[in-house]
Design an enzyme around this catalytic site. Sequence first.
Site, PDB file in Angstrom:
ATOM      1  N   HIS A 251      50.987  77.558 -13.442  1.00  0.00           N
ATOM      2  CA  HIS A 251      50.415  76.591 -14.650  1.00  0.00           C
ATOM      3  C   HIS A 251      50.712  77.621 -16.031  1.00  0.00           C
ATOM      4  CE1 HIS A 251      49.022  73.303 -12.236  1.00  0.00           C
ATOM      5  NE2 HIS A 251      48.662  73.876 -11.342  1.00  0.00           N
TER       6      HIS A 251
HETATM    7  C1  BDR Z   1      45.387  74.608 -14.681  1.00  0.00           C
HETATM    8  O1  BDR Z   1      43.984  74.921 -14.484  1.00  0.00           O
HETATM    9  C2  BDR Z   1      42.953  75.505 -14.554  1.00  0.00           C
HETATM   10  O2  BDR Z   1      42.520  75.857 -12.987  1.00  0.00           O
HETATM   11  C3  BDR Z   1      44.137  76.918 -13.828  1.00  0.00           C
HETATM   12  O3  BDR Z   1      44.062  78.137 -14.798  1.00  0.00           O
HETATM   13  C4  BDR Z   1      45.289  75.781 -15.647  1.00  0.00           C
HETATM   14  O4  BDR Z   1      44.965  76.340 -16.656  1.00  0.00           O
HETATM   15  C5  BDR Z   1      46.054  73.440 -14.007  1.00  0.00           C
HETATM   16  O5  BDR Z   1      45.706  72.832 -14.600  1.00  0.00           O
END
Ligand code: BDR
Length: 331
Positions: A251
């Site tokens: 991500h």
């Molecule tokens: C996003 O949500 C958070 O849990 C992660 O760090 C990332 O920024 C992914 O959906």
Amino acid sequence: MTHPTPHRVIYDTDPGVDDAMALYYALAHPNIEVLGVTTSFGNVTVEQAAVNALYLLAIAGRGEIVVTQGVAAPLVKRGEAPPDHIHGADGLGNLPQRQATPTQLDARSSAQFIVDMARQHPGDITVVAVGPLGNLAMALAIEPQLPRLLRKVVTMGGAVLEPGNVSPVAEANIWNDPHAADIVFTAGFNLTMVGLDVTHQVILPVSLFAQIAQHHQHPATDTLHHAVAFYANFYSGLYPHVAAIHGCFGHDVLAFVALTNPELFSTETGRVRVAVDGLAQGQTMLRRKSIDYPQSGWGPEVPDTQVCIQVQAPACKALIERTLMGAWLGA
Ligand code: BDR
Ligand code: CA
């Protein structure tokens, strides 16, 4: 493609395992200069996010980088308990212990820091925002000219074609503060959205972080390896194709990759709005240019966002590996 001068970045984050991965990518990358780390609630409370940012910087030998504490809750909706089962109760996969590090927060709020830096360096600074977007929304309230003062905003959040990860349509960062997100998407920033459409294409195995830790033999990469192993257990429990390589989604690191290597992404440009309530709360919607939708809320006053739609996953993985294997850590 390399940038002729380093990208001068404020990193807005809720660390968080993939946030930590992204921070270390940024510190390791020769074309990124991290000017400050602004924190928000999200994966953990904002207090824990600030503690983690300070800690990750200190153990990487970069304790000189400013850290600020930002918004503690969504602008309008009620906040929720942090997802301990994804990032650990401490946000870093429940570290068995932490070194004592001298840590000091900057006294300013995250929003004020963003505004101060943007005013001091007009047109120069990029904000890479990988948590809920409350700090940027608050910064806009302080300085309405912010979209013209910042060079760029790259945000990890949202999804256009891919299903959501906290509801059938909502991605976690947008879900956590949909009102802030809609403010940011309609403010007029030079804005790139790095959402689940691309982050779900890049699966990073724990073995990569084991190799990186083995190579550096350093507390920073040991910490990252531990955190990623915890995080990968969550994702491997959810998706068989992720379990097949015992991996996780990168991500947040993809937001930095989109900054340093935009040629690895294909984008669609159009107006993005966020559903702020109802069953679709947190959904990011991209208005296709080819259809003249009659509803209000999609007029020309809504600025365009560049939405990442496709990604060259193997090249991203290779770049992340090359960058983190580089000589970025002191003894
Ligand atoms: C996003 O949500 C958070 O849990 C992660 O760090 C990332 O920024 C992914 O959906
Ligand atoms: Ca995050």
